[in-house]
Structure formats: C-alpha cells, structure tokens
Motif scaffolding. Structure first.
Motif, short mmCIF file in Angstrom:
data_model
loop_
_atom_site.label_atom_id
_atom_site.label_comp_id
_atom_site.label_asym_id
_atom_site.label_seq_id
_atom_site.Cartn_x
_atom_site.Cartn_y
_atom_site.Cartn_z
N ALA A 148 -6.20 8.29 4.41
CA ALA A 148 -5.28 7.32 5.03
C ALA A 148 -5.42 7.37 6.55
CB ALA A 148 -3.85 7.61 4.60
N ASN A 149 -6.57 6.89 7.04
CA ASN A 149 -6.85 6.79 8.47
C ASN A 149 -7.02 5.31 8.79
OD1 ASN A 149 -7.00 9.60 8.58
ND2 ASN A 149 -9.22 9.61 8.27
N PHE A 150 -6.00 4.70 9.39
CA PHE A 150 -6.13 3.26 9.65
C PHE A 150 -5.32 2.83 10.86
CE2 PHE A 150 -3.01 3.93 6.21
CZ PHE A 150 -1.86 3.36 6.77
N VAL A 151 -5.67 1.63 11.32
CA VAL A 151 -4.91 1.00 12.42
C VAL A 151 -4.33 -0.31 11.91
CG1 VAL A 151 -6.21 1.96 14.36
CG2 VAL A 151 -7.02 -0.13 13.28
N LEU A 152 -3.26 -0.77 12.52
CA LEU A 152 -2.75 -2.11 12.30
C LEU A 152 -2.92 -2.86 13.61
CD1 LEU A 152 0.55 -1.31 10.34
CD2 LEU A 152 -1.61 -2.11 9.38
N LEU A 153 -3.59 -4.02 13.52
CA LEU A 153 -3.89 -4.78 14.74
C LEU A 153 -3.33 -6.18 14.67
CD1 LEU A 153 -7.05 -3.48 13.99
CD2 LEU A 153 -7.21 -4.14 16.36
N GLY A 197 -1.94 12.35 2.67
CA GLY A 197 -3.07 12.00 3.54
C GLY A 197 -4.05 11.01 2.95
N LYS A 198 -3.77 10.54 1.73
CA LYS A 198 -4.71 9.61 1.10
C LYS A 198 -4.02 8.32 0.69
CE LYS A 198 -8.37 12.54 -0.32
NZ LYS A 198 -8.98 13.39 -1.32
N ILE A 199 -4.79 7.24 0.65
CA ILE A 199 -4.28 5.98 0.11
C ILE A 199 -4.27 6.13 -1.41
CG2 ILE A 199 -4.81 3.53 -0.22
CD1 ILE A 199 -5.99 3.62 2.67
N THR A 200 -3.10 5.96 -2.01
CA THR A 200 -3.02 6.20 -3.46
C THR A 200 -2.90 4.89 -4.25
OG1 THR A 200 -0.65 6.56 -3.11
CG2 THR A 200 -2.04 8.52 -3.34
N LYS A 201 -2.45 3.81 -3.59
CA LYS A 201 -2.17 2.60 -4.35
C LYS A 201 -2.34 1.38 -3.44
CE LYS A 201 1.67 1.21 -7.34
NZ LYS A 201 3.05 1.54 -7.64
N ILE A 202 -3.05 0.38 -3.94
CA ILE A 202 -3.14 -0.91 -3.23
C ILE A 202 -2.85 -1.98 -4.28
CG2 ILE A 202 -4.60 -2.46 -1.88
CD1 ILE A 202 -6.42 0.09 -1.39
N THR A 203 -1.76 -2.71 -4.12
CA THR A 203 -1.41 -3.73 -5.12
C THR A 203 -1.10 -5.06 -4.42
OG1 THR A 203 0.97 -3.33 -5.04
CG2 THR A 203 -0.30 -1.97 -6.57
N THR A 204 -0.89 -6.09 -5.22
CA THR A 204 -0.45 -7.37 -4.64
C THR A 204 0.81 -7.12 -3.82
OG1 THR A 204 0.69 -7.75 -6.71
CG2 THR A 204 -1.41 -8.90 -6.42
N ILE A 213 0.84 -1.21 0.00
CA ILE A 213 0.00 0.00 0.00
C ILE A 213 0.87 1.25 0.00
CG2 ILE A 213 -1.64 1.34 1.42
CD1 ILE A 213 -2.89 -1.36 2.21
N GLU A 214 0.43 2.23 -0.79
CA GLU A 214 1.12 3.53 -0.76
C GLU A 214 0.17 4.64 -0.34
OE1 GLU A 214 4.65 2.77 -4.05
OE2 GLU A 214 3.19 4.36 -4.44
N VAL A 215 0.72 5.60 0.39
CA VAL A 215 -0.05 6.73 0.91
C VAL A 215 0.67 8.01 0.51
CG1 VAL A 215 -0.61 7.93 3.07
CG2 VAL A 215 -0.98 5.47 2.90
N GLU A 216 -0.09 8.99 0.07
CA GLU A 216 0.51 10.28 -0.25
C GLU A 216 -0.48 11.40 0.07
OE1 GLU A 216 2.36 10.29 -4.10
OE2 GLU A 216 3.14 12.32 -3.81
#
Ligand SMILES: [Zn+2]
Length: 445
Positions: A414-419, A81-88, A76-79
């Motif tokens: 790009a507002n997220f948590v990792l759990l 303040g936003k998520i810009t890319k989600i790839t394999t 995942i890429e963020v730029e």
C-alpha cells in the motif's frame, strides 16, 4: 462519473477525510495539530479504507491512436501495509478517506539521491567556482564534511520530508564512505531513516566519493559492506583512481563477497567512460548473479556515442541486465533514453542533489523529472505521456502498453499517492499536485 475535485484544497480534503475516518493509520506528528486526529486509538489498527478513488481502467482509441485514458471510481481497503481489496465504488460507505475522485498512482521513487550530504534545512549557500575538477571537489569535501556531519541526521530528515511532500516514499541513497567521514555519514543517515521509517523506505549505496584507492577508502568500504547497505558504489574509476580494472574488480568482488548490488557514478565522457561501461558489462556477464542488481548512474558517455554505438551498447546493457540511473540532463548533453527504452534497459531517475556544494537545483520531485523527460524527448501524446510516468514510480504503471489494468492489485504494497489529475498523462504533463501520500498503509499526509 464526472467529479468536481479540481477545487478541493489539500486542507479541505484532509479535513473531510478525517471526518469520515474509521480505523485510520496516521503517522504520529503528521497531523497532530488537527483537532480531527487527536484520538490516539485510531492509529493502532493498521487498517485503512478509501472510497471515490479514481483508477485508470483502459485506453480509448481513435484510428488506432490512444486519445484518452478511461478511469472509474473504486472502493479500496488496506491492511497491514498491503492493499487487500479493490471493489466497485461504495460512495455511501463509511470510509477513512473520501478521495473525492482524486487519482491514485503508485508512490514515487527517487532512485539517485545523497540524503547524507546536503545543505537542505541549513542556511542557503550557492555552488562555488569549481577548481581542479573532481580532485578539487574531493579536497573541498575533505574540508567541509566534518562540519556537515554535525547535523546531517537533522538535514536528512528535512530532505525526506521534502521528498514525501512531492509524493516520494522510497529512495536509493548514496552515502559517503571515505577516510574523512569514515562510517559516520552512514550512521547519521541510518538514524534519520529509522526515525522516518513508518513513512519512508530506502536502499543504501556505500559510496567512495573520494576514490577507492585515491584516498584509502577500501578498508571502510569493506566494513560498510558488512553493515545494512544494499549496493557497493563508485565514482569515475579512471579519473579518480587512474585504473578502471583495479577499481571495477575490487567493486565486483566486494559485491559478490557480501551479496550486494553495484551502482557506480560514471561522469567520464571520453574513451575511459566507454571502457568502464564495457569492462563492467564483461564482469557482470562473468558473474551472472550481478545481473539485475548492477547500475551505472549518469553514464554521460552514452550521450557522446554515435547512434549505432548507442544501439550496440544499449543492447549489451540489456543483455547483462545493467540499469542506467539518469538525471535527465538537458542542454549540450542529451542522454539516449529512447534508445535505452527500445532495448528494454532499466531506466531510473532521481534528484541527485537537492541543495549542496555540487548543485542547488533539486526540487525533490521525480514527477517533474518525468515531465522533463517528456519535454526533452517529445513524449507529448496521451500514450507517451502515460508511459513517462514510469520514470517517477520506479517502472510501475497502472496500465500496460495495451491498456490492461495492472496496478493496483490486491496483495500489492500500500504505497500510493492521490493526485489532482484525471490520468497519468495529465499528472506528468501538468506535474499535478500530490494531495496525499500513503507508505506501507501509513498515511503520511
Ligand atoms: Zn550522485
């Protein structure tokens, strides 16, 4: 792919992420003690990349029942303040954060809290015996508030840090507006929010805790409505002010005049409670611009109604697009949350009090509220647990009811948590530890 993230400690996780870091936006102060984060240049780029991020991709069914949640690892890429890319997944990429298989979920939202009025960060004080009902509490507040206001900016910042540690990066905070505090509670809170704005967002409710007319709060509310607030609040129009129509009319007009929403505390459980709900529904239907912007907090009267009446009111609330902000009480009072969901009423939750003169049991976690809801209403299957997550996220879910992936998408904030969990259901059931919080692309921890 099976990962062994269960043994990763927060410290190891941050350390290993830091080693692989490129272009990371990290909040100054968050990790300044770490030798890995002392290069100031890495903060400015506004870019963030993550690998080995676990996302939910669908449900597995057996005999028509959801028995598990499918996940996969992504890059995942963020730029800005936003998520810009989600790839394999790109396990060999040089990413800022190696999530090591941790589950990414939407950052949590506390939608009913009083950040301006707390003992948190100060010395411990239990609740005193209540005398004289709500009016007794108003009298108590009039005595306490001048002292509480002296360091309320500091305490609000401490409380924001507590919420962040539990994965929350957004709150709807009520803020006292009455003749004792005047606008000072608001100003002090705004200062705290400004200091914390990179890692925390908020919407504010101008809250006449001491009644609109019982104490002369109306002029201050009018002044506050012109300031940077989002909702006009209220509290028990009959019990405090002795007149439902007069208070609701004032509130509605002030909201309309200033293009604000409405969020009224309603604890009244008798006839006056139901009348207040019905009158507010009537006013919102007369002023459709308020649809989707009007809320009743607590609304305990709903728990006291017969089942058929609960259905009827839930249907009317849904039609008027009035939401219920419920704190998931348990014991004698059980809110009809399943009925509200059935009729598609917006349901939100919050901690309300963390530790103050009203209540001292707030943990700061809304994931715990989702867990409590699941226990109270028997939402114990994989599907029901996974749906319960929406109480913590302000109704954002990674999968829709059919198991189609709907979050995150490129373009999302790009507002997220990792759990430390395999899926939403496990996170709700186990109240899994939040290992990382990112707000608007800024790494809070
Ligand atoms: Zn409240």
């Amino acid at each position: 792919m099976k990962t062994s993230y269960n043994n990763i400690s927060r410290k190891d996780f941050i350390k290993s992420s830091a080693l692989a870091m490129t272009g990371l936006t990290l909040l100054p102060g968050a990790m300044t003690a770490s030798p890995f984060f002392d290069d100031q240049n890495i903060w400015a780029k506004g870019k963030l990349s993550l690998k080995n991020v676990r996302l939910e991709t669908g449900f597995t069914y057996e005999d028509g029942e959801v028995i598990s949640t499918k996940t996969d690892l992504f890059y995942i890429e963020v730029e800005n303040g936003k998520i810009t890319k989600i790839t394999t997944n790109q396990p060999n990429a040089k990413a800022a954060i190696d999530a090591k298989g941790l589950l990414m979920l939407p950052a949590f939202k506390d939608m009913h809290i009083h950040l301006d009025k707390t003992f948190y960060g100060d010395k411990w004080q239990a609740v005193r015996k209540r005398t004289g009902g709500i009016k007794g509490m108003i009298e108590l507040e009039q005595k306490m508030l001048p002292d509480m206001l002296k360091n309320s900016t500091f305490k609000a910042e401490k409380m924001i840090e507590l919420l962040q540690s539990k994965g929350t990066s957004y709150a709807r905070s009520h803020v006292n507006i009455e003749p004792t505090s005047k606008l000072q509670s608001l100003k002090n809170l705004q200062k705290a929010l400004d200091n914390k704005k990179k890692g925390f967002g908020a919407e504010l409710v101008a809250f006449p805790q001491h009644g609109v007319f019982y104490t002369d709060s109306a002029p201050y509310l009018k002044e506050a409505a012109k300031m940077d607030i989002d909702f006009i609040g209220g509290v028990d129009p009959f019990n405090v002010d002795g007149n439902i129509e007069k208070v609701v009319d004032f509130t509605v007009q002030l909201a309309l005049d200033n293009k604000k929403g409405i969020d009224i505390h309603l604890h009244e459980t008798g006839d006056s409670g139901l009348k207040t709900v019905e009158y507010l529904i009537k006013k919102v239907n007369e002023n459709p611009v308020l649809k989707g912007k009007t809320y009743l907090s607590h609304c305990f009267i709903l728990a006291k109604l017969e089942a058929a009446k609960q259905e009827e009111i839930a249907e009317k609330l849904a039609e008027a697009q009035i939401g219920i902000v419920s704190t998931i009480p348990f014991g004698r009072l059980v809110m009809p949350i399943p009925t509200l969901y059935k009729h598609h009423v917006t349901v939100l939750t919050g901690n309300d009090s963390i530790v103050d003169h009203w209540n001292t049991f707030g943990t700061g976690s809304v994931l715990e509220k989702a867990n409590l809801m699941a226990q109270v209403y028997g939402y114990s299957t994989e599907f029901a647990l996974s749906r319960s997550l929406k109480l913590a996220t302000g109704n954002v879910l990674p999968l829709d009811d059919k198991g189609t992936q709907q979050w995150p998408k490129a373009g999302d904030q790009a507002n997220f948590v990792l759990l430390n969990a395999n899926c939403s259901a496990e996170a709700v059931s186990r109240i899994s530890n939040v290992e990382s919080l990112v707000h608007q692309g800024n790494v809070v921890f």
